[in-house]
Design a protein around this motif. Structure first.
Motif, short mmCIF file in Angstrom:
data_model
loop_
_atom_site.label_atom_id
_atom_site.label_comp_id
_atom_site.label_asym_id
_atom_site.label_seq_id
_atom_site.Cartn_x
_atom_site.Cartn_y
_atom_site.Cartn_z
N GLY A 1 -50.93 29.06 -9.91
CA GLY A 1 -52.23 28.62 -9.41
C GLY A 1 -53.01 29.72 -8.76
N SER A 2 -52.37 30.87 -8.52
CA SER A 2 -53.11 31.95 -7.87
C SER A 2 -54.09 32.60 -8.83
CB SER A 2 -52.14 33.01 -7.34
OG SER A 2 -51.37 33.55 -8.40
N GLY A 3 -53.75 32.63 -10.13
CA GLY A 3 -54.64 33.21 -11.12
C GLY A 3 -54.89 34.67 -10.87
N ASP A 4 -56.03 35.15 -11.39
CA ASP A 4 -56.42 36.54 -11.22
C ASP A 4 -57.29 36.69 -9.98
OD1 ASP A 4 -55.11 37.31 -13.51
OD2 ASP A 4 -56.86 37.04 -14.79
N ARG A 5 -57.49 37.94 -9.58
CA ARG A 5 -58.43 38.23 -8.51
C ARG A 5 -59.78 38.66 -9.06
NH1 ARG A 5 -57.00 39.73 -3.45
NH2 ARG A 5 -59.26 39.69 -3.15
N PHE A 6 -59.77 39.21 -10.28
CA PHE A 6 -61.00 39.77 -10.84
C PHE A 6 -61.27 39.16 -12.22
CE2 PHE A 6 -59.06 43.03 -8.17
CZ PHE A 6 -60.10 43.31 -7.29
N SER A 7 -62.54 39.18 -12.60
CA SER A 7 -62.94 38.76 -13.94
C SER A 7 -64.07 39.68 -14.39
CB SER A 7 -63.43 37.31 -13.95
OG SER A 7 -63.91 36.94 -15.22
N LEU A 8 -63.97 40.21 -15.60
CA LEU A 8 -64.99 41.09 -16.16
C LEU A 8 -65.24 40.70 -17.60
CD1 LEU A 8 -66.90 43.51 -16.18
CD2 LEU A 8 -64.91 44.97 -16.68
N HIS A 9 -66.45 40.29 -17.90
CA HIS A 9 -66.86 39.94 -19.26
C HIS A 9 -68.26 40.48 -19.51
CE1 HIS A 9 -63.57 37.10 -20.32
NE2 HIS A 9 -63.49 36.99 -19.00
N LEU B 1 -65.07 37.96 -8.58
CA LEU B 1 -64.04 38.35 -7.62
C LEU B 1 -63.63 37.12 -6.83
CD1 LEU B 1 -62.37 40.39 -5.91
CD2 LEU B 1 -64.44 40.71 -4.51
N LYS B 2 -62.30 36.84 -6.79
CA LYS B 2 -61.79 35.75 -5.96
C LYS B 2 -61.56 36.32 -4.56
CE LYS B 2 -58.84 32.74 -7.50
NZ LYS B 2 -57.57 32.09 -7.97
N LEU B 3 -62.36 35.86 -3.61
CA LEU B 3 -62.23 36.34 -2.23
C LEU B 3 -61.05 35.69 -1.54
CD1 LEU B 3 -66.00 36.22 -1.20
CD2 LEU B 3 -64.70 38.20 -2.02
N PHE B 4 -60.96 34.38 -1.66
CA PHE B 4 -59.87 33.60 -1.09
C PHE B 4 -59.57 32.48 -2.07
CE2 PHE B 4 -62.96 34.81 2.18
CZ PHE B 4 -62.23 35.78 2.86
N GLU B 5 -58.53 31.73 -1.82
CA GLU B 5 -58.25 30.60 -2.68
C GLU B 5 -59.39 29.58 -2.57
OE1 GLU B 5 -56.49 28.82 -5.64
OE2 GLU B 5 -55.76 30.68 -4.74
N GLY B 6 -60.04 29.34 -3.70
CA GLY B 6 -61.17 28.42 -3.73
C GLY B 6 -62.51 29.06 -3.47
N THR B 7 -62.55 30.36 -3.12
CA THR B 7 -63.81 31.04 -2.83
C THR B 7 -63.97 32.21 -3.79
OG1 THR B 7 -63.57 30.50 -0.49
CG2 THR B 7 -65.19 32.19 -1.06
N ALA C 1 -59.76 33.19 -13.66
CA ALA C 1 -58.70 32.26 -14.05
C ALA C 1 -58.06 31.64 -12.81
CB ALA C 1 -57.64 32.98 -14.87
N THR C 2 -57.89 30.34 -12.84
CA THR C 2 -57.37 29.65 -11.66
C THR C 2 -56.81 28.29 -12.05
OG1 THR C 2 -57.89 29.04 -9.38
CG2 THR C 2 -59.53 28.51 -11.05
N ARG C 3 -56.20 27.63 -11.09
CA ARG C 3 -55.80 26.23 -11.23
C ARG C 3 -56.52 25.45 -10.13
NH1 ARG C 3 -49.70 25.55 -11.79
NH2 ARG C 3 -50.26 26.02 -13.95
N ARG C 4 -57.14 24.32 -10.50
CA ARG C 4 -57.93 23.57 -9.52
C ARG C 4 -57.70 22.08 -9.68
NH1 ARG C 4 -63.75 24.85 -12.50
NH2 ARG C 4 -63.45 23.41 -14.27
N VAL D 1 -57.82 26.65 -15.56
CA VAL D 1 -59.10 27.15 -16.04
C VAL D 1 -58.90 28.59 -16.48
CG1 VAL D 1 -61.52 27.53 -15.50
CG2 VAL D 1 -60.27 25.67 -14.39
N PRO D 2 -59.10 28.91 -17.76
CA PRO D 2 -58.87 30.28 -18.22
C PRO D 2 -59.95 31.23 -17.73
CG PRO D 2 -59.80 28.97 -19.99
CD PRO D 2 -59.54 28.03 -18.85
N ASP D 3 -59.63 32.51 -17.77
CA ASP D 3 -60.59 33.55 -17.43
C ASP D 3 -61.75 33.50 -18.42
OD1 ASP D 3 -61.37 36.15 -16.10
OD2 ASP D 3 -61.10 36.85 -18.16
#
Length: 691
Positions: free
Chosen positions: A274-282, A322-328, A394-397, A386-388
């Motif tokens: 559920g932590s997923g990635d910290r970054f996303s670039l597309h 950029l994932k700052l915190f879980e959910g943010t 990418a995360t689980r929610r 949720v995929p990147d």
């Protein structure tokens, strides 16, 4: 990012084929390549006539009466460009160097207009064009430096560029009144800087776009002759030239390219715990070329559609997350755009190119189109992965959740969505089909605003609302900071279902909007104009704008019939009493269509779409245009009213999982609601790439 400028490679010295599973994650572009390139009207040149001197005895109609006139005047002109190119690349790992030469024909023409303001030519007989310049051939020799990833190559280029030009001056012979023309042939040599991206379609073919800026320098001062029989009447000037060119390119790599594995050959991302990635670039890039032949047009107004033209638009966007915190999460989308829609995105209420912005530019213009924070509050229960993706780390929610978005975004990111007709970069392009035409969503010229969006989501439905800024006045690029006095509110309810008979999913969206903005009332400005208080109805509109409310609604249905076939429909309306602020000149709209995947003919990634729309305006809105009003997109100077009807068909050919080429046709009856004009037919091509 956006499209790919071609380039390519071939290498007779390529190594033997690699063993399965050892191919790198990028194409080796090494070797020689050849190709063709072209632009349908989104290349621009500027000729600057510097310190121009014209003898007063030769041109006695100068309003100034001075002995000479002087000015530094630049003129931009759009032109079609097309030609051939070839080069050679050397690649080490993902890094590439290369050399390329190209030559292109052009049709750049531009006069130094006799109505040039501030130069004293306003009263000159328009039969006499003072100075005209034409060029036919451009060429360049460039070095390239690039980086390869997956099937793409992004590169920068620099080098030498040259062009020819013919400068002509036309004088009136005072004795006979017959025009006399003098000519000077010039050659330019300067420098060029540019960038591009290309994409490997197959082992031998690449597709892309290429941008370059050319500074061709100055010719130095020269004379353009004298008027026969008149002493002291030479015209003297010096002409410098610059150009911005954006071209689609197709290259052939005869030695073949070693391609990386397709995305579905690698293990998909799994957010795991559920932590997923910290970054996303597309990134994405979209190139649209569109043309319209001639059509019936007994008269033309300031915002009319013009026949016999081709124009192109290009966008390139980076989606940074950029994932700052879980959910943010924090997102930023810089975007380059260049080009204009047909007739500078004017002349049709349901405009024909969804990528054409009212903030078009003759050169690549960088804007920060989105920057926002998204906070998700999970409410427990079932979860989903949720995929990147673009603007999605990418995360689980939790499926049941509350989401808050604050910052700059497009209302279309969250409202009036439709899986079959909502993205003009890949599906329908007509504004009355990919959106609810009467939904005047608040936005600046490129289509974005600032505010807050809140959504409550469950598996069966979602409710979302947004409170955002509106433009300071109709079609303004400046958003009004007075959000507590002038703002926009949109509320949408989205119901999700599975039809029991078809056993296929569908969604129904119901939306309501109300905007308070600085607009004019149609009945008031028509009355003031007809009473003679204002000579021009557009002056009356500008003088009487005040804080007024516009309210409306939309219904939006999407329904799968089979896994490959879907249908959609929209109905929308607003009160029609005041000017629209942001989107277009539509008060009522009905649209619908079908979308079919190509599984039946062995092309499951392809899509064929057929849609239609009918747009209308209120009686007071009709009176505004009939009295010479100019709206957001239309204004023929007069109006013989009829609903505007459109038919659109497209075929999207998926060359691979990230590159799509589309062919588009549209037929418009009564463009700008005017029975006196049209019908008009539009033909377009579109290249779209995702990274």
């Amino acid at each position: 990012m956006t499209l790919a400028g071609l380039g390519g490679a071939w290498g007779a010295d390529l190594a033997a084929p690699r063993a399965a599973g050892t191919a790198p994650g990028f194409v080796d572009w090494s070797g020689a390549y050849l190709g063709i390139q072209g632009s349908g009207g989104n290349s621009y040149g500027a000729f600057n006539f510097r310190d121009t001197t014209l003898g007063a005895r030769a041109l006695p109609a100068f309003k100034t009466g001075d002995a000479t006139g002087r000015a530094d005047l630049g003129r931009n002109a759009t032109t079609a460009v097309g030609g051939l190119f070839g080069g050679y690349n050397w690649q080490t790992g993902p890094w590439l160097t290369g050399i390329e030469a190209d030559v292109s024909g052009a049709n750049l023409k531009r006069p130094l207009s006799s109505s040039a303001q501030g130069f004293g030519y306003e009263d000159l007989d328009p039969a006499f064009g003072l100075i005209r310049v034409k060029t036919d051939v451009y060429g360049s020799l460039r070095g390239r430096f690039g980086y390869a990833f997956e099937r793409a190559l992004v590169y920068a280029s620099f080098g030498l560029s040259g062009a020819n030009a013919r400068v002509l001056a036309t004088y009136p012979d005072l004795a006979t009144g017959v025009a006399t023309t003098a000519r000077r042939d010039l050659s330019y040599l300067g420098f060029t800087l540019g960038a591009g991206v290309q994409f490997a379609v197959s082992e031998h073919i690449a597709l892309g776009i290429d941008y370059r800026y050319m500074d061709l320098g100055s010719s130095g001062r020269f004379d353009l002759g004298t008027v026969p029989g008149i002493s002291g009447g030479p015209v003297s000037t010096q002409a410098s030239a610059t150009a911005h060119q954006m071209m689609a390119r197709l290259s052939w790599h005869p030695g073949g390219l070693v391609l990386p594995p397709e995305a579905d050959e690698v293990a998909p991302h799994d957010p795991g715990d559920g932590s997923g990635d910290r970054f996303s670039l597309h990134g994405q890039t979209t190139f649209v070329a569109q043309g319209v032949p001639g059509f019936r047009a007994p008269y033309t107004g300031p915002a009319s559609l013009i026949g016999h033209q081709v124009q192109s638009t290009t966008t390139a966007t980076a989606f940074l997350g950029l994932k700052l915190f879980e959910g943010t999460e924090l997102y930023y989308n810089p975007e380059f755009s260049q080009g204009f829609g047909l007739s500078r995105t004017l002349g049709v209420a349901g405009f024909v190119n969804g990528e054409a912005q009212k903030a078009g530019a003759p050169f690549p213009k960088l804007r920060s189109n989105r920057y926002f924070v998204r906070q998700t509050f999970g409410l427990g229960g079932e979860t989903e992965d949720v995929p990147d993706g673009p603007n999605q780390v990418a995360t689980r929610r939790d499926i049941e959740r509350i989401t808050v978005v604050a910052g700059k975004f497009a209302l279309g990111d969250y409202f009036d969505g439709n899986v079959y007709a909502h993205d003009p970069r890949v599906d329908f392009m007509n504004w009355g089909i990919w959106a609810s035409g009467a939904y005047d969503f608040p936005a600046n010229l490129p289509g974005f605003t600032q505010g807050v969006m809140v959504e409550y989501n469950r598996a069966e439905f979602a409710i979302r609302a947004a409170y955002t800024q509106v433009p300071k006045e109709p079609s303004s690029d400046v958003l009004d900071p007075r959000v507590f006095r002038r703002s926009g509110t949109t509320i949408e309810f989205e119901e999700r279902h599975v039809l029991p008979v078809l056993n296929q999913p569908g969604k129904l969206r119901i939306g309501f909007f109300t905007n308070v903005g600085n607009t004019a009332d149609f009945r008031e400005v028509v009355g003031l104009t007809q009473a003679g208080v204002f000579g021009d109805i557009n002056d009356a509109a500008a003088a009487t704008r005040a804080a007024r409310r516009k309210t409306g609604f939309y219904l939006n249905l999407e329904q799968a019939v089979t896994p490959d076939l879907g249908v959609f429909a929209r109905v929308s309306a607003n009160d029609g009493r005041t000017e629209s602020l942001s989107f277009t000149d539509i008060d009522q709209s009905v649209s619908g269509g079908v979308s079919l995947k190509g599984t039946a003919w062995g092309r499951p990634g392809d899509t064929v779409g057929l849609g239609t729309s009918q747009n209308g305006i209120s009686p007071s809105h009709r009176a505004f245009f009939a009295n010479g009003g100019i709206g957001l997109l239309i204004g023929d100077g007069r109006l013989n009213y009829a609903p505007e009807r459109a038919i659109e068909a497209y075929y999207a050919l998926a060359l691979n999982k990230t590159l799509t080429v589309s062919f588009n046709y549209q037929h418009i009856e009564n463009p700008a609601y005017n029975k006196d004009r049209g019908p008009a037919d539009f033909f377009g091509t579109r290249i779209h790439a995702d990274f």
